[in-house]
Design a protein around this motif. Structure first.
Motif, PDB file in Angstrom:
ATOM      1  N   PHE A 150      45.582  40.996  38.396  1.00  0.00           N
ATOM      2  CA  PHE A 150      46.968  41.011  37.938  1.00  0.00           C
ATOM      3  C   PHE A 150      47.430  42.414  37.552  1.00  0.00           C
ATOM      4  N   GLY A 151      46.664  43.039  36.639  1.00  0.00           N
ATOM      5  CA  GLY A 151      47.061  44.343  36.110  1.00  0.00           C
ATOM      6  C   GLY A 151      47.123  45.419  37.173  1.00  0.00           C
ATOM      7  N   ASP A 152      46.094  45.428  38.041  1.00  0.00           N
ATOM      8  CA  ASP A 152      46.054  46.471  39.069  1.00  0.00           C
ATOM      9  C   ASP A 152      47.221  46.355  40.036  1.00  0.00           C
ATOM     10  N   ILE A 153      47.578  45.118  40.352  1.00  0.00           N
ATOM     11  CA  ILE A 153      48.717  44.929  41.253  1.00  0.00           C
ATOM     12  C   ILE A 153      49.991  45.426  40.565  1.00  0.00           C
ATOM     13  N   ALA A 154      50.111  45.094  39.272  1.00  0.00           N
ATOM     14  CA  ALA A 154      51.321  45.496  38.532  1.00  0.00           C
ATOM     15  C   ALA A 154      51.472  47.016  38.512  1.00  0.00           C
ATOM     16  N   LEU A 155      50.340  47.734  38.481  1.00  0.00           N
ATOM     17  CA  LEU A 155      50.402  49.198  38.418  1.00  0.00           C
ATOM     18  C   LEU A 155      51.006  49.809  39.676  1.00  0.00           C
ATOM     19  N   LYS A 156      50.936  49.064  40.773  1.00  0.00           N
ATOM     20  CA  LYS A 156      51.458  49.601  42.036  1.00  0.00           C
ATOM     21  C   LYS A 156      52.982  49.530  42.123  1.00  0.00           C
ATOM     22  N   ALA A 157      53.590  48.961  41.100  1.00  0.00           N
ATOM     23  CA  ALA A 157      55.035  48.752  41.159  1.00  0.00           C
ATOM     24  C   ALA A 157      55.792  50.069  41.174  1.00  0.00           C
ATOM     25  N   ALA A 190      54.929  43.726  37.362  1.00  0.00           N
ATOM     26  CA  ALA A 190      55.187  44.781  36.379  1.00  0.00           C
ATOM     27  C   ALA A 190      56.359  44.383  35.486  1.00  0.00           C
ATOM     28  N   GLY A 191      57.350  43.736  36.079  1.00  0.00           N
ATOM     29  CA  GLY A 191      58.495  43.262  35.293  1.00  0.00           C
ATOM     30  C   GLY A 191      58.057  42.241  34.267  1.00  0.00           C
ATOM     31  N   LEU A 192      57.113  41.409  34.660  1.00  0.00           N
ATOM     32  CA  LEU A 192      56.606  40.398  33.736  1.00  0.00           C
ATOM     33  C   LEU A 192      55.867  41.060  32.575  1.00  0.00           C
ATOM     34  N   CYS A 193      55.081  42.099  32.897  1.00  0.00           N
ATOM     35  CA  CYS A 193      54.369  42.826  31.841  1.00  0.00           C
ATOM     36  C   CYS A 193      55.362  43.426  30.847  1.00  0.00           C
ATOM     37  N   ASP A 194      56.412  44.054  31.385  1.00  0.00           N
ATOM     38  CA  ASP A 194      57.427  44.654  30.515  1.00  0.00           C
ATOM     39  C   ASP A 194      58.081  43.597  29.634  1.00  0.00           C
ATOM     40  N   GLY A 219      41.855  38.903  24.882  1.00  0.00           N
ATOM     41  CA  GLY A 219      41.605  38.740  26.313  1.00  0.00           C
ATOM     42  C   GLY A 219      42.618  39.463  27.191  1.00  0.00           C
ATOM     43  N   VAL A 220      43.869  39.499  26.777  1.00  0.00           N
ATOM     44  CA  VAL A 220      44.922  40.072  27.603  1.00  0.00           C
ATOM     45  C   VAL A 220      44.782  41.596  27.727  1.00  0.00           C
ATOM     46  N   ALA A 221      44.005  42.210  26.841  1.00  0.00           N
ATOM     47  CA  ALA A 221      43.817  43.666  26.932  1.00  0.00           C
ATOM     48  C   ALA A 221      43.112  44.057  28.228  1.00  0.00           C
ATOM     49  N   ALA A 222      42.502  43.083  28.914  1.00  0.00           N
ATOM     50  CA  ALA A 222      41.886  43.366  30.205  1.00  0.00           C
ATOM     51  C   ALA A 222      42.950  43.690  31.251  1.00  0.00           C
ATOM     52  N   ASN A 223      44.161  43.320  30.949  1.00  0.00           N
ATOM     53  CA  ASN A 223      45.246  43.503  31.906  1.00  0.00           C
ATOM     54  C   ASN A 223      45.849  44.898  31.727  1.00  0.00           C
ATOM     55  N   ILE A 224      45.506  45.785  32.643  1.00  0.00           N
ATOM     56  CA  ILE A 224      45.925  47.174  32.523  1.00  0.00           C
ATOM     57  C   ILE A 224      47.440  47.311  32.588  1.00  0.00           C
ATOM     58  N   GLY A 225      48.076  46.361  33.264  1.00  0.00           N
ATOM     59  CA  GLY A 225      49.534  46.386  33.365  1.00  0.00           C
ATOM     60  C   GLY A 225      50.192  46.252  32.004  1.00  0.00           C
ATOM     61  N   ILE A 226      49.636  45.367  31.167  1.00  0.00           N
ATOM     62  CA  ILE A 226      50.202  45.166  29.832  1.00  0.00           C
ATOM     63  C   ILE A 226      49.955  46.411  28.979  1.00  0.00           C
ATOM     64  N   LYS A 227      48.773  46.989  29.117  1.00  0.00           N
ATOM     65  CA  LYS A 227      48.459  48.205  28.340  1.00  0.00           C
ATOM     66  C   LYS A 227      49.481  49.297  28.653  1.00  0.00           C
ATOM     67  N   LYS A 228      49.724  49.492  29.954  1.00  0.00           N
ATOM     68  CA  LYS A 228      50.677  50.528  30.373  1.00  0.00           C
ATOM     69  C   LYS A 228      52.074  50.224  29.844  1.00  0.00           C
ATOM     70  N   ALA A 229      52.437  48.941  29.892  1.00  0.00           N
ATOM     71  CA  ALA A 229      53.768  48.568  29.402  1.00  0.00           C
ATOM     72  C   ALA A 229      53.903  48.869  27.909  1.00  0.00           C
ATOM     73  N   GLY A 235      55.557  54.595  23.384  1.00  0.00           N
ATOM     74  CA  GLY A 235      55.466  56.045  23.469  1.00  0.00           C
ATOM     75  C   GLY A 235      54.244  56.615  22.770  1.00  0.00           C
ATOM     76  N   VAL A 236      53.225  55.826  22.581  1.00  0.00           N
ATOM     77  CA  VAL A 236      51.979  56.336  21.983  1.00  0.00           C
ATOM     78  C   VAL A 236      50.813  55.885  22.860  1.00  0.00           C
ATOM     79  N   GLU A 237      49.657  56.506  22.615  1.00  0.00           N
ATOM     80  CA  GLU A 237      48.491  56.100  23.374  1.00  0.00           C
ATOM     81  C   GLU A 237      47.946  54.801  22.798  1.00  0.00           C
ATOM     82  N   VAL A 238      47.599  53.883  23.671  1.00  0.00           N
ATOM     83  CA  VAL A 238      47.041  52.610  23.223  1.00  0.00           C
ATOM     84  C   VAL A 238      45.562  52.576  23.601  1.00  0.00           C
ATOM     85  N   ILE A 239      44.714  52.400  22.600  1.00  0.00           N
ATOM     86  CA  ILE A 239      43.265  52.412  22.847  1.00  0.00           C
ATOM     87  C   ILE A 239      42.773  50.987  23.038  1.00  0.00           C
ATOM     88  N   ILE A 240      41.937  50.809  24.047  1.00  0.00           N
ATOM     89  CA  ILE A 240      41.316  49.499  24.215  1.00  0.00           C
ATOM     90  C   ILE A 240      39.837  49.649  23.850  1.00  0.00           C
TER      91      ILE A 240
END
Lengths: 325, 328
Positions: A150-157, A190-194, A219-229, A235-240
């Motif tokens: 899910f996350g990797d696909i969202a990153l391609k948006a 990606a829109g869903l993540c946002d 569990g959702v932190a595995a989703n890189i798309g949400i992290k990026k969103a 506007g800050v760095e989010v640590i997983i």
């Protein structure tokens, strides 16, 4: 050497970790609960037993999550703590100095604000479960993509579409609509993540002072798309953190260690409970118009626990028996 | 045989029962209360009521159904306003009509209109109208009205001592009305529970919130423990007058408690779908953050009976207060 087990029985996953005296995570497991919390706990214990080194003796067990009471009966827990406290304990121990914890799990999401290592404020989603793991799960299944991708696909948006995030029912119809209009999959995901992040921050993060370091767990932190969103919006760095998916269990294990240090003994029943036959049944008590749905857990034909009765008639009956024997 | 008047144990029961009870008793009328809320009562209410009402209103329907076949009259006053230029929620205003048009086979409803927004004297007028049903003697009505007011004053006095309204009502029914000492509450912290009386004192729909907190070692105070003067004074800090009486009580009491050193936290209890609750919670939280750093928790209650969610939040909240204290 002593090891401490932490068990987090959540709506979607059951997590078990083993930590040593110094809070180092020696082993961790992430199992899908699939509506069968008892089986999940037993399966987890079975795995851990197979992988544990001979030097380690279990010094204590702690449970957390929405199934914490059920799990505590099965394993004989030393501490039974809610998931907010457990997550905060784990975060402040594994990431010293953390000031904000974003946590999105299967059916709940929370924000915990820590100042000087102490919880200063928290919030949890109220009656609505929009924007939690189960919703993402559902949507991934509907789109026929594995949740892991899910996350990797969202990153391609290139150009995320705007999706209504207030309510998961509306979000779904909005997504279908956007699909039919011809938007591509990455843009929709990606829109869903946002949308999810927007809803989270409006709903749960409302009025909270989000200061760095910010960590994102559950569990959702595995989703890189949400992290990026999150990073884009805040506007800050989010640590997983390394053990982001089992933080509740880590917290439970730490709390168990602290509890055992006070009492000096553990009530852990041993790994043998993995084979025991537990039977959970429920019945409606008809003695008064409250019609409580009482749940009881049986092992080997004997009732071990009952709960969910308002008057305490059924649960107290067990307690007394325990005292006599 | 004496005439029986039924009063549903819901909504404004938790604010005005002593007045109503005192009035009817003095007229020689027997007052019948509906039973404590149970799952059965709530289920019946939910089935019978309009579906966009809030939970407490649906519950009121259940209590009406519980009562209607064992009384000669139902007392459902149309409470428009109890203070000058202030109003009670519109759902209370239409309550007698909502009941009349949605519940079949009802006994006659006594739906006197209490509207004190312009003239406080209107209160007497309303009760005089109800009194006429039971006696032709205006003096007896006047006396009964005064008896009701006295009961209501006793009720307030006990509440101000620290008893919670449902406890006071229980005590008054046992004839204990003259004690002048505060109730003993044990615990290592005090939390202000700010919410509508009909939400927090009904142990079924609040999921026994008060007892749960007490069992965790928490002393409870609520808006009802404060005098009207304090509520008035503190709610005046808002730039614009809050004209919902019940909401004003919540805001005024929260403003008072957030200044008190004796209070360790404030819990706001809202019912899902309540308009005023959605913004009183917001106003309280904003002011709290500006003024003093005590923990705030917002609880929303609705039809769900899964207690796990409430317990998790309460436990975490109480843990947090203890932690913060230990870290100081």
């Amino acid at each position: 050497m002593f090891g401490y087990l932490g068990i987090d029985v959540g709506s979607v996953s059951t997590n078990i970790v083993l930590i040593d005296e110094d809070e180092k995570v020696c082993d961790s497991l992430y199992i899908r609960t699939q509506g069968q919390p008892i089986k999940a706990v037993q399966k987890g214990l079975e795995y851990i037993r197979g992988r544990i080194s001979d030097e380690i003796v279990i010094g204590g067990v702690g449970t957390t999550g929405s199934g914490r009471h059920l799990a505590s009966i099965i394993v004989g827990a030393d501490s039974v703590k809610n998931e907010i406290t457990s997550h905060a304990v784990a975060a402040s121990n594994l990431v010293p100095g953390v000031q904000t914890v974003l946590e999105i799990g299967g059916q709940d999401s929370k924000i915990i604000i820590l100042r000087n290592g102490v919880v200063a404020d928290f919030a949890m989603n109220t009656v609505c479960a929009a924007g939690t793991g189960s919703f993402l799960d559902q949507q991934a299944a509907r789109l026929n993509i594995p949740i892991e991708e899910f996350g990797d696909i969202a990153l391609k948006a290139g150009n995320p579409v705007r999706i209504a995030g207030r309510c998961s029912v509306f979000a779904e119809s909005d997504m279908i609509h956007k699909q039919q209009m011809g938007h591509n999959l990455p843009d929709i995901l990606a829109g869903l993540c946002d949308a999810l992040v927007r809803n989270y921050l409006n709903n749960i993060g409302k009025g909270k002072e989000i200061l760095e370091p910010v960590i994102f767990q559950g569990g959702v932190a595995a989703n890189i798309g949400i992290k990026k969103a999150f990073e884009k919006t805040l506007g800050v760095e989010v640590i997983i953190p390394e053990h982001y998916d089992v933080m509740g269990a880590v917290g439970a294990a730490i709390l168990a260690r602290d509890a055992v240090r006070k009492t000096g003994t553990t009530s852990f029943k041993g790994f043998g409970v993995a084979e025991e036959m537990f039977e959970a049944t429920s019945f409606e008590c008809k003695d008064c118009p409250n019609l409580c749905e009482v749940i009881q857990i049986k092992a080997g034909g004997q009732i071990m626990a009952r709960w969910n009765d308002k008057c305490g008639k059924w649960s107290n009956a067990i307690g007394e028996k325990k005292k006599i024997s | 045989m004496t005439v029986k008047v039924g009063i549903p144990r819901a909504l404004l029961f938790y604010y005005y029962f002593p007045m109503w009870n005192g009035f009817f008793k003095a007229l020689g009328v027997e007052v019948i209360l509906s039973r404590n809320t149970t799952k059965g009562i709530l289920d019946k209410g939910v089935r019978q009521s309009v579906d966009d009402a809030c939970l407490p209103v649906k519950l009121f329907f259940g209590h009406v159904l519980d009562l209607k076949d064992r009384v000669d009259y139902l007392f459902i006053p149309r409470m428009v306003s109890v203070e000058r230029k202030e109003y009670i929620c519109p759902k209370f205003l239409g309550l007698p009509d909502m009941i009349r048009h949605n519940v079949p086979d009802l006994p006659p409803i006594i739906d006197i209109t209490v509207n004190m927004s312009r003239r406080e004297k209107n209160l007497y007028k309303a009760f005089a109208e109800a009194g006429k049903l039971f006696t032709a003697n205006p003096l007896a009505v006047r006396k009964a009205f005064r008896a009701g007011l006295e009961e209501q004053e006793r009720f307030h006095r006990l509440n101000h001592l620290g008893y919670l309204p449902h406890e006071t009502i229980e005590q008054m029914s046992r004839g204990l009305v003259n004690q002048n000492y505060s109730p003993a509450q044990t615990g290592d912290m005090t939390i202000a529970l700010v919410g509508h009386g009909y939400n927090i004192y009904d142990s079924y729909i609040s999921m026994d919130l008060i007892e749960k907190l007490r069992n965790m070692g928490v002393r409870i105070v609520t808006p009802d423990n404060l005098t009207g003067t304090i509520i008035e004074e503190k709610s005046d800090e808002l730039p614009k007058k809050m004209f919902w009486t019940l909401g004003k009580r919540m805001i005024g009491s929260a403003f008072h408690y957030m200044r008190s050193d004796r209070i360790d936290g404030i819990i706001h209890v809202a019912s899902f779908g309540c308009g005023p609750d959605s913004f009183t919670g917001e106003i309280i939280e904003r002011h709290l953050r500006r003024r003093r750093n005590i923990p705030f928790l917002n609880l929303t209650i609705d039809e769900h009976t899964g207690e796990a969610g409430i317990i998790t939040r309460l436990e975490a909240y109480v843990d947090m207060i203890r932690w913060r204290r230990a870290a100081l």
